[in-house]
Design a protein around this motif. Structure first.
Motif, PDB file in Angstrom:
ATOM      1  N   ALA A  39       0.856  -1.187   0.000  1.00 17.14           N
ATOM      2  CA  ALA A  39       0.000   0.000   0.000  1.00 17.14           C
ATOM      3  C   ALA A  39       0.886   1.228   0.000  1.00 17.14           C
ATOM      4  N   ALA A  40       0.516   2.167  -0.855  1.00 13.22           N
ATOM      5  CA  ALA A  40       1.332   3.371  -0.982  1.00 13.22           C
ATOM      6  C   ALA A  40       1.066   4.291   0.203  1.00 13.22           C
ATOM      7  N   ARG A  41       2.133   4.775   0.779  1.00 16.14           N
ATOM      8  CA  ARG A  41       1.993   5.811   1.811  1.00 16.14           C
ATOM      9  C   ARG A  41       1.562   7.117   1.155  1.00 16.14           C
ATOM     10  N   SER A  42       1.075   8.034   1.982  1.00 16.37           N
ATOM     11  CA  SER A  42       0.610   9.327   1.445  1.00 16.37           C
ATOM     12  C   SER A  42       1.695  10.022   0.634  1.00 16.37           C
ATOM     13  N   GLN A  76      -3.446   0.402  -3.475  1.00 18.93           N
ATOM     14  CA  GLN A  76      -3.048  -0.865  -2.854  1.00 18.93           C
ATOM     15  C   GLN A  76      -2.933  -1.963  -3.913  1.00 18.93           C
ATOM     16  N   SER A 101       3.862   0.509   2.571  1.00 19.27           N
ATOM     17  CA  SER A 101       3.504  -0.403   3.652  1.00 19.27           C
ATOM     18  C   SER A 101       3.322  -1.786   3.052  1.00 19.27           C
ATOM     19  N   ILE A 102       4.075  -2.738   3.573  1.00 18.78           N
ATOM     20  CA  ILE A 102       4.044  -4.098   3.032  1.00 18.78           C
ATOM     21  C   ILE A 102       3.471  -5.034   4.098  1.00 18.78           C
TER      22      ILE A 102
END
Lengths: 194, 978, 97
Positions: A39-42, A76, A101-102
């Motif tokens: 998921a990509a962080r901001s 995501q 985030s993994i």
């Protein structure tokens, strides 16, 4: 490599991956596939690429060099690694995508391949008994999450002849039942038609 | 009776079948109805109320009379229409609703009591005494009046379902449907052509119309050949599209194997859900009849059906027939049957201006006023200006004109409109299923020429909506004779004239309903039962409302129709079920240690979709409590292990993960140090307690949250709602990992010893890894794992998580290396006992009616921050609630307390006003050697030691219980910190 | 029913969970005076119009997006569908101005 004294078990509860053929379709469990979600962080850069692959857009997948990336939600993705089911794949992904985030998902899902030995049609005949998706949205290169017999599953269309289905690992037996039952009926239908 | 010449049956092959035990023969292509007629069987059923002998009335799915039971044993299917049942070799059919036999039915006595069963009889006759309805009247009515009977055995056949998507769905494969499908398929669109019949052609199969001066069958066959080469066209025979649902979704049943002796390894029927961008309804038309006295004699049928039997199936119901009509189409029956050598005794036309069209006796301006022949037509009375004449004939074809089949176009509460020029309701074109257009006879364009061209035109318009250019195909030249008809709705006179055969509704019933002011069509329907049951009045409704219109003096257009609803024809529950039953009825989730548990005597219990080990029965243990007590005691004295994978696990990451969890839990989470776990309570926004669990901080921006098993999905949904809708600016990533990790609770004073034998070189001492610590580590030679020091039992305890594929092996390993410690697997039942002994709240306590304060957790609701539910938890009504979670011990310690019992002060009356609370959880405690319970009691925490009553009025039992602390075991919490 | 997912196109309504009035996005501020009344209204008062309604659907079996669907409750006609996160961000931006 660690020397783990425990023996792993497949999602279907046996030592070896199960495989069964119904007419033109072969259904196979794929415990060797590793999975991690990303998921990509901001503040993540855009576009993001992992293992040399650009992350695909909604409803799409990309594949290359044993890595498959599936869009799973806004910002995501699910990353699949062939032949890495016994490894700490999430750490490898984390190393390749520091800004993201993994989460380890290898055993969050059972991965089952449906492969046709006779072109796209048998797969088409089976899929229409399983999921309510317009075939146009399930063409090669498409991947999406939908309902299959009340289970939320990912469908990953690798090619005309191959689709992978990911479902919650705990529901592996229900998924296998659904797939094998539908494949059996579809094969019977094809036999009657022929 | 021998077969007529011609027809679409395969005379080269013969099928044997039985009807009411008697053997008959037919040919492939026959329906049960056509084959019975070919064997001189005219009597096929008994009517619903009066048990009147009935014959086949139609040649299609609209059949009201010829309902039969097909098959035997568990495969027996009642209320099947003989008109659409294809015969196969070995078919067994039986008549129904008769005793002892079809030709001699004792219940026929009902017919003599007809006045008793008139319109509204349910409502009028059985009014008094009220108590008689259920016990006396209803059973009698049900026995006397009814349809077929069920086998009461489980259905042995297989069913499945599927999903289809198309640009254009064409419903009906008559001339309009074929032309529509051809137009759309040639344009390259994705097309589905569905027809309930087993042959394409619709009405063309039943007529002698020629196309391009050749038999219509030639054109149909050429189309079928072309269709085979069009990959984007899916032709579905034996498929009934039964309902139009929202947004272009249609339900359809394909009868895959109903025409075969045996489905083999395939399915009997398939339920299809079709999503269509546009739909062409080419469902044709249904003929209506003209009621006259005794018009239900077997042998009287619709003129179009009589013609269909002759042309398509090469049978006539009698050697000598007559026709009664108010329109030109009826004459075709006489012409076609005469051409096949059947004697036409008379054509009776209500129109005085009508002309004869053949060489047979013709009665213009005349009516049929009566019919004779109880189990088969013998003669009819013809009324004409000059007088009455009795005429012998064995069959009569009746035509009252044609009703456009507007059924599916009228789903979604659309109202069809009346066209006086063609005497038919037609779709209004608005308000119906979006994207659906009717074509051909279904919208009143009923000549073959008009239907063909309309089908092509409507398809082209639909295609153009989708941006697809279509060329209109060259269509064959066809008859284009306009139908002229006279509005003639029933023959007045004495005697009962049936309007709705299936429900035994007569013209008199409608007149009675009119007198009793049941005039709106919906009232008429309920009062008389008109248009109900399996045929939904397809041959009756329009005639009935026309009769009502004439009684009220209102035009038909203002009288209107009843609401049309799915299904168009009956759909079996089995096919709607989609196939799976029993343990495959819904998905089952198995824990990672399921295989081990099954091998080790586990009894399983359903927890939502999960199957969990409830307890492990050991040799010699005969009752569950013995096993559960042993397991719970083993945890308190040694060490037990239990699979707790089912608890929801949600991975929370991001820079704002702590801030987010602070808003989700009523207590603080951002302040949790890395490497620690904290118990958390979530509230609903209305302030009530929602779910509890633990929150472990694995890294600065990485938490793992656990939820209860039952709420795993709900909590995740609400977390996503909070993330996306309430605080979209937070840097936060959520994903469920419930299935990824096999999580095993290791509990009891020996748990540290046991775990230290599997972890790889990690100090588990209290100093190094204290109560509520967590960390990532490896076990068993390098396997990545997570360890949490949390306790649900109140003992020194841990939860260890490994990738799920290793869960089963870890369970085995723990059992092996802990053998000397007496390691004991325990199930959900012992888990429950342990937590009740410890006074931990669970689902029965956090049931949506209780607050943090009631749970004794009021102090957890932080006043320093806003979290979901925190504002509302402070409102007066919740703060003022004095009920508190406390424990209970029965005065007689061996007396069982029942969960759900209500609490009353000693001596108080047991009533709502004196109710002081309830028991939430109860069990036998091996630690106390006593039954114990938890519950909510008014001012409970101030009443410790008081004896009150736990009453269970449902079982008429009550137990005296002493109020106690909910923490029966180790109230100081020393053991879990050891 | 089909829900027109803003990213994935039309999808079977079975894939979704329904939650009702989209006004639930506008959660009151706990620090405002009169917060208790505002929360009471937020929790208990809902519009239930016979006609056009903005409502929340969760793509539970799919991409887990919350979606604001504008639907006519009389005809089931769907007039609009947007990601709820976009709606929430837009209203947050508006409130911030």
């Amino acid at each position: 490599m660690p020397d783990i004294s425990l023996k792993s078990m497949t999602a279907l509860g046996s030592d070896d991956a199960l495989s069964e053929t119904f007419g033109a379709i072969t259904i196979s469990e794929r415990p060797e596939v590793a999975i991690a979600s990303l998921a990509a962080r901001s503040d993540a850069p855009d576009p993001i690429s992992v293992f040399g692959l650009s992350l695909p857009g909604p409803g799409e997948m990309v594949s290359g060099d044993g890595i498959t990336i599936v869009w799973s939600a806004p910002r995501q993705w699910m990353i699949l690694g062939e032949g890495r089911g016994e490894q700490d794949f999430a750490s490898d992904v984390k190393a390749a995508a520091q800004d993201c985030s993994i989460t380890e998902q290898t055993d969050g899902f059972v991965c089952i391949d449906l492969v046709s030995n006779s072109g796209a049609q048998p797969l088409q005949d089976l899929l229409m008994r399983l999921v309510n998706l317009d075939p146009a949205r399930l063409a090669p290169g498409c991947a999406t999450r939908t309902l299959l017999e009340h289970m939320s599953v990912f469908l990953i269309r690798y090619s005309e002849r191959r689709v992978a289905i990911l479902s919650m690992r705990s529901s592996a037996q229900s998924l296998w039942h659904a797939l094998s039952t539908a494949a059996g009926f579809a094969a019977h239908r094809a036999e009657v038609r022929a | 009776m021998s077969r007529l010449p011609g027809g679409l049956i395969d005379r080269g092959r013969t099928h044997s079948f039985t009807f009411d035990g008697k053997a008959y023969h037919g040919h492939p292509g026959d329906t049960l109805a056509s084959a019975l007629l070919a064997n001189d069987v005219r009597l096929m059923g008994r009517s619903f109320k009066y048990h009147r002998p009935r014959g086949v009335f139609t040649s299609g799915s609209e059949e009201p009379n010829a309902l039969v039971e097909l098959g035997t044993g568990a495969r027996r299917e009642p209320n099947t229409r003989a008109t659409v049942a294809e015969i196969y070799d070995g078919l067994v059919a039986n008549s129904q609703n008769r005793f002892p036999s079809l030709s001699f039915d004792l219940m026929g006595v009902n017919d003599l009591f007809a006045p008793f069963f008139a319109a509204g009889f349910y409502y009028k006759t059985f009014m008094w005494p009220a108590s008689f309805w259920e016990k006396v009247y209803e059973p009698i009515i049900r026995r006397a009046a009814g349809l077929g009977s069920l086998s009461m055995d489980a259905d042995p056949d297989a069913y499945d379902k599927g999903f289809l998507h198309c640009d254009i769905l064409v419903i009906g494969a008559g001339p309009a449907g074929l032309a529509a499908a051809l137009t759309a398929a040639r344009a390259g669109a994705q097309v589905i052509l569905a027809d309930e019949d087993f042959r394409l052609g619709g009405r063309l199969l039943s007529e002698t119309h020629r196309l391009d001066d050749a038999p219509a069958q030639n054109w149909i066959e050429s189309l079928e050949a072309e269709f085979d080469g069009l990959p984007k066209l899916r032709v579905m025979r034996r498929t009934t599209v039964f309902g139009a649902y929202d947004h272009g979704v249609y339900g359809a049943v394909e009868r895959v194997a109903d025409h075969l002796p045996d489905a083999g390894t395939g399915v009997r029927q398939t339920l299809w859900r079709i999503t269509a961008k546009r739909t062409v309804l080419a469902a044709g038309a249904h003929e209506r009849h003209i009621p006259f006295a005794n018009n239900d004699r077997p042998g009287i049928m619709l003129a179009g059906a009589m013609r269909a039997y002759a042309n398509r199936w090469a049978v006539s119901a009698a050697d000598k027939i007559a026709v009664f009509t108010n329109n030109d189409d009826g004459h075709r029956t006489a012409i076609d049957l005469a051409a096949k050598g059947v004697e036409v005794a008379a054509v009776v036309d209500t129109r005085s201006w009508a002309k004869s069209r053949g060489d047979y006796p013709f009665y213009p301006g005349a009516t049929v006023s009566n019919a004779r022949g109880r189990t088969g037509l013998v003669s009819i009375d013809i009324n004409y200006a000059g007088g009455t004449e009795r005429l012998e004939c064995g069959a009569l074809g009746v035509s009252g004109g044609w009703n456009a089949n507007v059924h599916l176009a009228s789903h979604h509460r659309a109202r069809p409109v009346w066209r006086e020029d063609i005497l038919s309701f037609v779709p209004s074109g608005h308000g119906g299923p979006p994207g659906l257009s009717a074509a051909g006879a279904a919208t009143g364009r009923a000549t073959t020429h008009a239907a063909l061209n309309d089908g092509a035109r409507v398809a082209a318009v639909a295609l153009s909506d989708l941006g697809i250019d279509a060329l209109l195909p060259d269509l064959p030249k066809a008859e284009d004779e306009p139908a002229t008809s006279q509005p003639y709705w029933h023959v007045p006179g004495k005697g009962r004239a049936w309007v709705d055969f299936q429900n035994d509704v007569t013209v008199k019933d409608i007149e009675l309903a009119h007198k009793e002011n049941m005039r709106p069509v919906e009232h008429l329907k309920r009062w008389t039962t008109l248009g109900m049951a399996t045929d939904q009045g397809k041959t009756a409704n329009v005639t009935a409302l026309a009769i009502m219109a004439s009684l009220t003096g209102k035009p038909i257009a203002k009288t209107g129709t009843t609401i049309f609803r799915p299904p168009y024809t009956g759909v079996s529950i089995s096919v709607l079920g989609g196939g799976d039953s029993g343990q495959n009825f819904r998905p089952r989730r198995l824990t990672p240690t399921h295989v081990w548990a099954a091998e080790n005597g586990a009894e399983f219990v359903e927890a939502g979709q999960w199957l969990r080990a409830q307890y492990y029965r050991q040799p010699g243990e005969t009752d569950a409590r013995t096993s559960v007590d042993r397991e719970a005691a083993a945890v308190r004295s040694g060490v037990g292990i239990c699979d707790v994978t089912t608890l929801g696990k949600i991975d929370v990451q991001g820079a704002d993960a702590g801030a987010f969890l602070d808003r989700l839990y009523c207590n603080a989470m951002a302040s949790l140090p890395v490497g620690k776990v904290r118990y958390g309570l979530m509230l609903r926004e209305d302030g009530f307690a929602y779910d509890d669990g633990t929150c472990a901080r694995l890294g600065e921006d990485h938490y793992v949250v656990t939820t209860t098993t039952a709420n795993a999905g709900l909590v995740y949904r609400n977390m996503e709602f909070s993330r996306q809708c309430l605080w979209p600016n937070l840097d936060l990533q959520l994903i469920s990992t419930t299935d990824a990790w096999a999580q095993i609770a290791v509990a009891g004073p020996e748990s540290r010893t046991l775990l230290s034998r599997v972890v790889d070189g990690v100090d588990l001492s209290n100093q190094a890894f204290g109560f509520m610590a967590c960390r990532e580590l490896t076990v068993c030679g390098g396997l990545r794992a997570r360890l949490f020091r949390v306790s649900f039992s109140g003992e020194l305890a841990y939860e260890i998580a490994v990738p799920s594929r290793y869960g089963n092996a870890l369970m085995t390993q723990l059992m092996e290396v802990g053998a000397d410690l007496g390691v004991t697997p325990y199930g959900t039942e012992a888990l429950g006992v342990l937590r009740i002994e410890k006074g931990h709240a669970a689902g029965p306590e956090i049931n949506g009616q209780t607050t943090a304060q009631m749970l004794g957790l009021g102090g957890m609701v932080s006043r320093k921050k806003d979290a979901i539910g925190s504002v509302m938890s402070r409102r007066e009504g919740l703060v003022g609630d004095k009920r508190k979670l406390v424990g209970f011990v029965p005065v007689d310690r061996q007396k069982r307390i029942v969960a759900g019992s209500h609490l009353f002060s000693l001596g108080a009356r047991h009533a709502t006003e004196t109710d002081e609370g309830w028991i939430t959880s109860a069990c036998h405690s091996p630690a106390l050697d006593s039954f114990i319970a938890l519950g909510f009691l008014e001012n409970g925490s101030q009443r410790l030691g008081e004896v009150i009553v736990a009453a269970n009025p449902l079982e008429g039992s009550q137990v005296s219980v002493r109020v106690a602390s909910p923490h029966f075991v180790d109230p100081e919490g020393a053991r879990q910190r050891a | 029913m089909l829900i027109p997912h803003p990213l994935l196109g039309p999808r079977d309504a079975e894939e979704f969970t329904y939650m009702g009035d989209a006004s639930l996005i506008a959660r009151p501020s706990a620090s405002d005076p009169g917060a208790e009344q505002a929360f009471s209204d937020y929790v208990y008062l809902r519009d239930n119009p016979a006609g056009v309604h903005r409502e929340l659907w969760f793509h539970e079996a799919g991409d887990r997006s919350w979606i604001v669907v504008t639907r006519n409750t009389l005809t089931h006609e769907i007039l609009d569908a947007q990601l709820a996160r976009d709606v929430a961000l837009a209203s947050a931006a508006e409130a911030g101005e």
